[in-house]
Enzyme design. Structure first.
Site, PDB file in Angstrom:
ATOM      1  N   GLU A 293      -8.149   2.208  -0.592  1.00 46.24           N
ATOM      2  CA  GLU A 293      -8.925   2.833   0.349  1.00 46.24           C
ATOM      3  C   GLU A 293     -10.284   3.470  -0.017  1.00 46.24           C
ATOM      4  O   GLU A 293     -10.621   4.771   0.445  1.00 46.24           O
ATOM      5  CB  GLU A 293      -7.868   3.727   1.038  1.00 46.24           C
ATOM      6  CG  GLU A 293      -7.530   5.075   0.198  1.00 46.24           C
ATOM      7  CD  GLU A 293      -6.467   4.723  -0.702  1.00 46.24           C
ATOM      8  OE1 GLU A 293      -5.791   3.612  -0.855  1.00 46.24           O
ATOM      9  OE2 GLU A 293      -5.700   5.690  -0.862  1.00 46.24           O
ATOM     10  N   HIS A 317      -3.833  -0.840   6.881  1.00 52.03           N
ATOM     11  CA  HIS A 317      -3.311   0.313   6.001  1.00 52.03           C
ATOM     12  C   HIS A 317      -4.328   1.133   5.493  1.00 52.03           C
ATOM     13  O   HIS A 317      -4.621   2.322   5.177  1.00 52.03           O
ATOM     14  CB  HIS A 317      -2.282  -0.491   4.772  1.00 52.03           C
ATOM     15  CG  HIS A 317      -1.835   0.539   3.912  1.00 52.03           C
ATOM     16  ND1 HIS A 317      -0.568   0.786   3.887  1.00 52.03           N
ATOM     17  CD2 HIS A 317      -2.302   1.053   2.682  1.00 52.03           C
ATOM     18  CE1 HIS A 317      -0.472   1.897   2.834  1.00 52.03           C
ATOM     19  NE2 HIS A 317      -1.399   1.922   1.919  1.00 52.03           N
ATOM     20  N   GLU A 318      -5.405   0.202   4.566  1.00 47.96           N
ATOM     21  CA  GLU A 318      -6.495   0.831   3.977  1.00 47.96           C
ATOM     22  C   GLU A 318      -7.254   1.779   4.971  1.00 47.96           C
ATOM     23  O   GLU A 318      -7.846   2.841   4.744  1.00 47.96           O
ATOM     24  CB  GLU A 318      -7.060  -0.030   3.381  1.00 47.96           C
ATOM     25  CG  GLU A 318      -6.498  -1.079   1.985  1.00 47.96           C
ATOM     26  CD  GLU A 318      -5.265  -0.163   1.331  1.00 47.96           C
ATOM     27  OE1 GLU A 318      -5.682   0.899   1.330  1.00 47.96           O
ATOM     28  OE2 GLU A 318      -4.376  -0.799   0.896  1.00 47.96           O
ATOM     29  N   HIS A 321      -5.935   5.047   5.699  1.00 49.58           N
ATOM     30  CA  HIS A 321      -6.139   5.968   4.630  1.00 49.58           C
ATOM     31  C   HIS A 321      -7.160   6.778   5.056  1.00 49.58           C
ATOM     32  O   HIS A 321      -7.416   8.016   4.207  1.00 49.58           O
ATOM     33  CB  HIS A 321      -6.229   5.366   3.464  1.00 49.58           C
ATOM     34  CG  HIS A 321      -5.051   5.018   2.458  1.00 49.58           C
ATOM     35  ND1 HIS A 321      -4.064   6.022   2.162  1.00 49.58           N
ATOM     36  CD2 HIS A 321      -4.429   3.902   2.046  1.00 49.58           C
ATOM     37  CE1 HIS A 321      -2.984   5.798   1.505  1.00 49.58           C
ATOM     38  NE2 HIS A 321      -3.125   4.331   1.411  1.00 49.58           N
ATOM     39  N   GLU A 340       0.830   7.858   1.381  1.00 57.36           N
ATOM     40  CA  GLU A 340       1.334   6.587   1.642  1.00 57.36           C
ATOM     41  C   GLU A 340       2.308   6.581   2.592  1.00 57.36           C
ATOM     42  O   GLU A 340       2.281   5.621   3.424  1.00 57.36           O
ATOM     43  CB  GLU A 340       1.873   5.991   0.086  1.00 57.36           C
ATOM     44  CG  GLU A 340       0.712   5.747  -0.880  1.00 57.36           C
ATOM     45  CD  GLU A 340      -0.383   4.916  -0.605  1.00 57.36           C
ATOM     46  OE1 GLU A 340      -0.432   4.124   0.412  1.00 57.36           O
ATOM     47  OE2 GLU A 340      -1.442   5.127  -1.268  1.00 57.36           O
ATOM     48  N   ASP A 397       1.364   6.789 -12.178  1.00 57.74           N
ATOM     49  CA  ASP A 397       1.984   5.366 -11.953  1.00 57.74           C
ATOM     50  C   ASP A 397       3.402   5.198 -11.687  1.00 57.74           C
ATOM     51  O   ASP A 397       3.776   4.379 -10.794  1.00 57.74           O
ATOM     52  CB  ASP A 397       1.395   4.360 -12.704  1.00 57.74           C
ATOM     53  CG  ASP A 397       0.251   3.731 -12.010  1.00 57.74           C
ATOM     54  OD1 ASP A 397      -0.668   4.196 -11.314  1.00 57.74           O
ATOM     55  OD2 ASP A 397      -0.131   2.611 -12.511  1.00 57.74           O
ATOM     56  N   TYR A 405       6.136   5.036   0.266  1.00 60.74           N
ATOM     57  CA  TYR A 405       5.703   4.191   1.470  1.00 60.74           C
ATOM     58  C   TYR A 405       6.763   3.943   2.353  1.00 60.74           C
ATOM     59  O   TYR A 405       6.513   4.509   3.451  1.00 60.74           O
ATOM     60  CB  TYR A 405       5.245   2.836   0.833  1.00 60.74           C
ATOM     61  CG  TYR A 405       3.883   2.783   0.026  1.00 60.74           C
ATOM     62  CD1 TYR A 405       4.165   3.146  -1.531  1.00 60.74           C
ATOM     63  CD2 TYR A 405       3.059   2.186   0.423  1.00 60.74           C
ATOM     64  CE1 TYR A 405       2.995   2.990  -2.326  1.00 60.74           C
ATOM     65  CE2 TYR A 405       1.625   2.035  -0.333  1.00 60.74           C
ATOM     66  CZ  TYR A 405       1.892   2.686  -1.753  1.00 60.74           C
ATOM     67  OH  TYR A 405       0.831   2.421  -2.540  1.00 60.74           O
TER      68      TYR A 405
HETATM   69  N1  BES Z   1      -3.565   3.505  -2.512  1.00 65.99           N
HETATM   70  C1  BES Z   1      -3.012   2.485  -2.493  1.00 65.99           C
HETATM   71  C2  BES Z   1      -3.190   1.662  -3.963  1.00 65.99           C
HETATM   72  C3  BES Z   1      -2.705   2.747  -4.973  1.00 65.99           C
HETATM   73  C4  BES Z   1      -1.590   3.616  -5.171  1.00 65.99           C
HETATM   74  C5  BES Z   1      -3.463   2.459  -6.322  1.00 65.99           C
HETATM   75  C6  BES Z   1      -1.428   4.424  -6.032  1.00 65.99           C
HETATM   76  C7  BES Z   1      -2.850   3.164  -7.447  1.00 65.99           C
HETATM   77  C8  BES Z   1      -2.122   4.025  -7.383  1.00 65.99           C
HETATM   78  C9  BES Z   1      -3.125   1.680  -1.455  1.00 65.99           C
HETATM   79  O1  BES Z   1      -3.251   2.069  -0.232  1.00 65.99           O
HETATM   80  C10 BES Z   1      -2.195   0.653  -1.139  1.00 65.99           C
HETATM   81  O2  BES Z   1      -0.982   1.077  -0.972  1.00 65.99           O
HETATM   82  N2  BES Z   1      -2.155  -0.764  -1.433  1.00 65.99           N
HETATM   83  C11 BES Z   1      -0.951  -1.561  -0.993  1.00 65.99           C
HETATM   84  C12 BES Z   1      -1.347  -2.272   0.188  1.00 65.99           C
HETATM   85  C13 BES Z   1      -0.058  -2.246   1.021  1.00 65.99           C
HETATM   86  C14 BES Z   1       0.869  -1.231   1.169  1.00 65.99           C
HETATM   87  C15 BES Z   1      -0.366  -2.753   2.266  1.00 65.99           C
HETATM   88  C16 BES Z   1      -0.969  -2.748  -2.167  1.00 65.99           C
HETATM   89  O3  BES Z   1      -1.939  -2.505  -2.926  1.00 65.99           O
HETATM   90  O4  BES Z   1      -0.100  -3.361  -2.470  1.00 65.99           O
HETATM   91 ZN    ZN Z   2      -1.856   3.177   0.589  1.00 68.87          ZN
END
Ligand code: BES
Ligand code: ZN
Length: 622
Positions: A293, A317-318, A321, A340, A397, A405
């Site tokens: 995002e 989703h993005e 954010h 999330e 991480d 989520y």
């Molecule tokens: N912000 C996240 C990605 C992220 C979180 C990267 C924590 C590094 C550390 C992003 O918004 C996300 O949740 N992406 C998901 C998409 C999905 C839930 C629709 C993905 O990448 O799978």
């Molecule tokens: Zn996200």
């Protein structure tokens, strides 16, 4: 003791609580937790020295695979401390100046996960600190692609992924989600390439290779982003558009044609979009995640370009954010569910505004299945299945699970059901507007929720706390209607009873029905069953990455080798961790470790450094 703690632990100022503490005495360290929040993942001292604005001036060198230049911080030494402390990770620091004069800096020894703290001597009146630096070979945020790893095959490509704590590997900064600043940047790239950031962006090539960026809203470091490559732009409408490599621009434009409507739907729900434009950049397939995002410019994997817009909820989703996360931000990575969980809930509300309810019910149900699997993997009693995390001494991480989520989104849904949609929507709208450009801890959210929505319901306030602080999936978790999936289950049962796959009633099925169908088949199927399905629906050849990934996992489980060449092709190009990890894991756990090793070793270089770390552990450990 307190002092010692503060050296190793960053303390992020909470903008939200500044006002209530105005006039109280004492330094940041001695104030109660209401004023400061410990963020264990930054070594910076942003609570003592405010860093309001960044001027970045960098050069992108593809031959050396290096970013070099200067990061100039405008500071205010509020606590009159002797040093400014910044996070760095594998950066080499050439020199540092304070108000134009060269000073002697000190780089502390490397701390696991966190990197090396950079100490810059400052005076109480110091205003401008400039750090001249170069990125290193271990830069966790950077993925450098050879021309061969792009679609066009002619130009190299670079992109960053700064969340959670990787911004420090390309910018010396105070790298905590609770620390916000505005930025300007000047970025020099090879002529013929475009540079984009999480800021106001160009729409055409610069002849000189020099690009200027401005981000006037304060953002945390994890939202710093840069991409450089052979990229073109195409507008969707006046305020939205797509960027991609030229040879996929049309496809991308078609897939995301509804983006303007999404922005409108989101704004109608929870208040105006505050960031100006909303654009999407589609990256080469090695991008390690689905989407990121980055403000004003979502970074996105090409694996959502299914040709039928069936995976565009990733964009919802993005986009969501832009409120939950970018506008109102989790104070620390322990509060990650505030980013999330809210976003998944919001994403599904956007989807509901744009589709019929039965469609969104499928998204909720697939999410619930993901949550069940996550809890089973982590163990129902694992502390990591609580919404409020404890990532002390760990890689943030580790908190990147479906708990934040899906359990997070379910809690919001439960609160919605309890309060009624109208009241809950009004609450959320107010929440976003009152905390805009601020940071919250879980505890601050809970107290805001108590005061603004649950005043008269002591019992339910306790229920919410149980959700946040106890592990597992609570008994009262809401569950979506199963209307469409019940029909899918009936066809599955027929298939398992021996009906030819080609005769099943599947004509109206969307991607999500297929995902449910495939997930709910026993694993392994017989190779005859696999072949029968493949003949009817050509899964091995599918262009839908979600279905492909699941099908390849089933193929590995069943030893259905007709799918292996296509699977290897998929693994050679796609870098999305969510797809790679379960597929390689299936090989490892079904006695096909040799296959996993052979394929992984061949394509490892195509994956992002972070994906490599995860997969090295999984595949090369033995
Ligand atoms: N912000 C996240 C990605 C992220 C979180 C990267 C924590 C590094 C550390 C992003 O918004 C996300 O949740 N992406 C998901 C998409 C999905 C839930 C629709 C993905 O990448 O799978
Ligand atoms: Zn996200």
């Amino acid at each position: 003791m307190i002092k010692k703690l503060c050296c190793i632990v960053g303390i992020a100022l909470l903008a939200a609580s500044c006002k209530e503490n105005a006039g109280t005495k004492g330094t940041a360290e001695t104030k109660s937790t209401a004023a400061v929040v410990e963020d264990l993942h930054t070594q910076s001292n942003a609570a003592e020295v405010t860093m309001k604005h960044l001027d970045l001036d960098i050069n992108v060198d593809f031959a050396a695979r290096q970013i070099s230049g200067s990061a100039t911080w405008q500071i205010e030494n509020k606590a009159k401390v002797a040093n400014l402390k910044l996070d760095t990770y594998d950066l080499s620091i050439d020199s540092v100046t304070v108000d134009g004069a060269r000073v002697t800096h000190r780089l502390d020894s490397f701390v696991k996960h966190l990197g090396s703290c950079l100490n810059v001597p400052i005076a109480p009146a110091s205003k401008v600190v400039a750090v001249y630096y170069k990125s290193g070979k271990e830069a966790t945020a950077l993925q450098w692609l050879t021309p061969q790893q792009t679609l066009g095959k002619k130009q190299p490509f670079l992109y960053t992924q700064s969340e959670s704590i990787y911004a420090r590997s390309w910018i010396p900064c105070a790298d905590g989600p609770g620390i916000r600043y505005t930025y300007n940047a000047r970025v020099t790239v090879p002529k013929g390439l475009m540079a984009l950031m999480s800021a106001e962006n160009p729409q055409r090539l610069s002849d000189s290779g020099v690009y200027h960026f401005r981000m006037e809203m304060p953002v945390p470091a994890y939202l710093m982003a840069l991409a450089v490559g052979d990229i073109s732009f195409k507008a969707i409408d006046e305020k939205t558009g797509v960027y991609a490599e030229p040879n996929m621009l049309e496809k991308v434009h078609n897939e995301f044609a509804e983006t303007g409507k999404m922005v409108k739907a989101a704004g109608d729900l929870y208040g105006e979009y505050r960031w100006g434009r909303y654009d999407i950049l589609v990256l080469p397939p090695g991008f390690p995640i689905g989407g990121m995002e980055n403000p004003r410019l979502t970074f996105c994997t090409p694996t959502v370009i299914a040709g039928d817009r069936s995976l565009v909820n990733l964009i919802a989703h993005e986009l969501a954010h832009s409120w939950s996360g970018n506008l109102v931000t989790n104070a620390t990575w322990n509060d990650f569910w505030l980013n999330e969980g809210f976003t998944v809930y919001f994403e599904r509300r956007i989807s509901e505004a744009m589709n019929d309810k039965s469609y969104v019910d499928m998204l909720w149900e697939l999410g619930y299945q993901d949550l069940e699997k996550e809890v089973a993997d982590l163990g129902a009693a694992s502390p990591d299945t609580r919404l409020k995390l404890d990532l002390t001494g760990r890689d943030p991480d580790d908190g990147l699970t479906d708990i934040a989520y899906e359990k997070g989104a379910l809690l919001l849904r439960l609160i919605e059901e309890k309060a009624g949609r109208e009241k809950f929507d009004a609450f959320l709208k107010k929440y976003f507007s009152e905390h805009a450009f601020k940071t919250l801890t879980t505890e601050q959210f809970l107290s805001y929720l108590d005061d603004n929505l649950l005043k008269d319901d002591k019992e339910f306030r306790e229920v919410v706390r149980q959700w946040v602080y106890t592990p597992g999936i609570p008994q009262d978790a809401p569950r979506a209607a199963q209307e469409r999936f019940n029909k899918v289950n009936a066809e599955r049962d027929k298939f398992l009873a021996g009906t030819d796959a080609a005769t099943l009633a599947t004509t109206a099925w969307t991607t999500h029905e297929w995902l449910h169908f495939l997930r709910k088949l026993p694993r392994p199927l017989t190779t005859a069953q696999m072949a029968n399905l493949d003949k009817a629906y050509r899964f091995t050849q599918t262009g839908n990455s979600e279905i492909a990934d699941l099908w390849f996992i089933m193929s590995v489980a069943a030893g259905y080798d007709a799918a292996y060449p296509a699977m290897e092709q998929f693994l050679s190009a796609v870098g999305r961790r969510k797809f790679l990890e379960p597929l390689y894991e299936e090989m490892m756990t079904t006695g096909k470790a040799d296959m996993a090793k052979r394929i992984y070793t061949k394509y490892r270089m195509n994956y992002h450094p972070l994906a490599q770390t995860t997969l090295d552990k999984l595949i090369l450990k033995s």
